[in-house]
Design an enzyme around this catalytic site. Structure first.
Site, PDB file in Angstrom:
ATOM      1  N   LEU A  33      48.700 -31.072 114.558  1.00  0.00           N
ATOM      2  CA  LEU A  33      47.732 -31.358 114.042  1.00  0.00           C
ATOM      3  C   LEU A  33      47.188 -30.242 112.894  1.00  0.00           C
ATOM      4  O   LEU A  33      47.118 -29.076 113.317  1.00  0.00           O
ATOM      5  CB  LEU A  33      46.669 -31.721 114.858  1.00  0.00           C
ATOM      6  CG  LEU A  33      46.910 -32.765 115.810  1.00  0.00           C
ATOM      7  CD1 LEU A  33      45.836 -33.079 116.768  1.00  0.00           C
ATOM      8  CD2 LEU A  33      47.308 -34.254 115.165  1.00  0.00           C
ATOM      9  N   HIS A  37      44.577 -33.937 109.599  1.00  0.00           N
ATOM     10  CA  HIS A  37      44.450 -34.980 110.621  1.00  0.00           C
ATOM     11  C   HIS A  37      43.075 -34.985 111.339  1.00  0.00           C
ATOM     12  O   HIS A  37      42.395 -35.896 111.663  1.00  0.00           O
ATOM     13  CB  HIS A  37      45.357 -34.377 112.091  1.00  0.00           C
ATOM     14  CG  HIS A  37      46.719 -34.462 111.622  1.00  0.00           C
ATOM     15  ND1 HIS A  37      47.506 -33.423 111.385  1.00  0.00           N
ATOM     16  CD2 HIS A  37      47.841 -35.568 111.347  1.00  0.00           C
ATOM     17  CE1 HIS A  37      48.846 -33.851 111.085  1.00  0.00           C
ATOM     18  NE2 HIS A  37      48.964 -35.039 111.354  1.00  0.00           N
ATOM     19  N   LYS A 149      47.441 -38.857 101.683  1.00  0.00           N
ATOM     20  CA  LYS A 149      48.547 -38.005 101.389  1.00  0.00           C
ATOM     21  C   LYS A 149      49.754 -39.074 101.671  1.00  0.00           C
ATOM     22  O   LYS A 149      51.005 -38.692 100.778  1.00  0.00           O
ATOM     23  CB  LYS A 149      48.635 -36.995 102.670  1.00  0.00           C
ATOM     24  CG  LYS A 149      49.907 -36.250 103.104  1.00  0.00           C
ATOM     25  CD  LYS A 149      49.964 -35.104 102.121  1.00  0.00           C
ATOM     26  CE  LYS A 149      51.644 -34.443 102.130  1.00  0.00           C
ATOM     27  NZ  LYS A 149      52.110 -34.666 103.233  1.00  0.00           N
TER      28      LYS A 149
END
Ligand code: AMP
Length: 281
Positions: A33, A37, A149
């Site tokens: 992460l 995230h 993304k």
């Protein structure tokens, strides 16, 4: 915060939460992460009563020559990040529980899965839609959060949710970038210091395109040509594709008008990076 490993147990917990009338916000991830995230998790925390994060490096979305084995798995760090953001459940299943012996069912979003990244990663999006459909059935979220993304992924998942009547909402959150423009990605850790510098060329090329559009250039071939020239200056870079497409159909557009998606995939050394930008004509 609880860590749940069994799909059945997770499904039971989700049912209890729903029976109490509470809303579930869900962030599917492959772990490792980063702030990208975390931005999704923060948003889920704001919007919904119970936040579930899945951490699952999904084998069916990796090709045989891809980085499934070496994909980073810093699970302890991920747990503490989730805890610090007030996540309620981490769903972290074993691959053999998600794909037990005899597994035969796949979800494929036609056409959209075959273009852009799909051309270079055959079977990738079939793996993504299959695991996401399974995760939706296990976690039963009210809202699921995805990052811009992976623009193609978000578009494909929205299509799947609509086509298969999943009773949930998809929220797509903006791309989080490093100060120098590089989009955050779990794969950035593969880059050597030299490659890390070169990797800035993806976002530089996007900004170049944006500047060209602002200066009145609408011809997409011309824009892509300028981008190619810029990227080719980096020795470590090898372009998979640069494309300007309709954000719904993913079909190439000739002239910029309305909203278009400019997407690219470039290898920097042995690391494949993707990035994108919304262009407005
Ligand atoms: P992954 O763990 O790479 O499968 O990514 C999980 C989710 O995080 C996906 O919805 C991604 O689009 C999203 N994500 C990854 N990187 C970023 C980023 N730099 N900014 C925003 N979201 C991201």
């Amino acid at each position: 915060m609880k860590i749940i490993r069994s799909p059945k147990q997770m499904q039971g917990i989700s049912k209890e939460i729903k029976d109490k009338g509470k809303t579930i916000g869900f962030v599917p991830t492959m772990g490792a992460l980063h702030q990208g995230h975390l931005s999704l998790i923060r948003r889920a925390r704001q919007d919904t009563d119970v936040v579930v994060v899945s951490i699952f490096v999904n084998p069916t979305q990796f090709g045989p020559q891809e980085d499934f084995q070496r994909y980073p798995r810093p699970f302890r760090k991920d747990i503490s990040l989730c805890r610090s953001l007030g996540v309620d459940y981490i769903f972290h299943p074993l691959a053999s529980w998600m794909y037990p012996e005899g597994f035969k069912t796949y979800v494929l979003v036609e056409d959209l899965s075959e273009v852009l990244c799909g051309r270079f990663r055959p079977g990738h999006f079939r793996g993504v839609t299959t695991v996401v459909a399974k995760l939706f059935n296990i976690v039963r979220p009210d809202i699921a959060y995805f990052g811009q993304k992976d623009a193609q992924q978000a578009i494909i998942i929205k299509r799947m949710v609509c086509d298969l009547n999943f009773p949930l909402k998809i929220k797509v959150m903006p791309i989080i970038r490093e100060e120098d423009g590089l989009a955050l990605s779990s794969r950035n850790i593969y880059l050597s210091p030299q490659e890390r510098n070169d990797a800035c060329v993806l976002s530089e090329a996007l900004r170049l395109a944006q500047g060209l559009v602002k200066s009145g250039i609408k011809d997409t071939k011309k824009i892509i040509c300028h981008m190619r020239a810029l990227i080719k200056k980096k020795k470590s870079a090898k372009i998979d594709y640069i494309a300007i497409v309709d954000p719904k159909t993913l079909k190439p557009v000739k002239k910029i008008s309305g909203r278009c998606l400019l997407a690219l995939a470039v290898w920097i050394g042995k690391t494949r990076l993707i990035d994108n930008l919304c262009l407005k004509g």
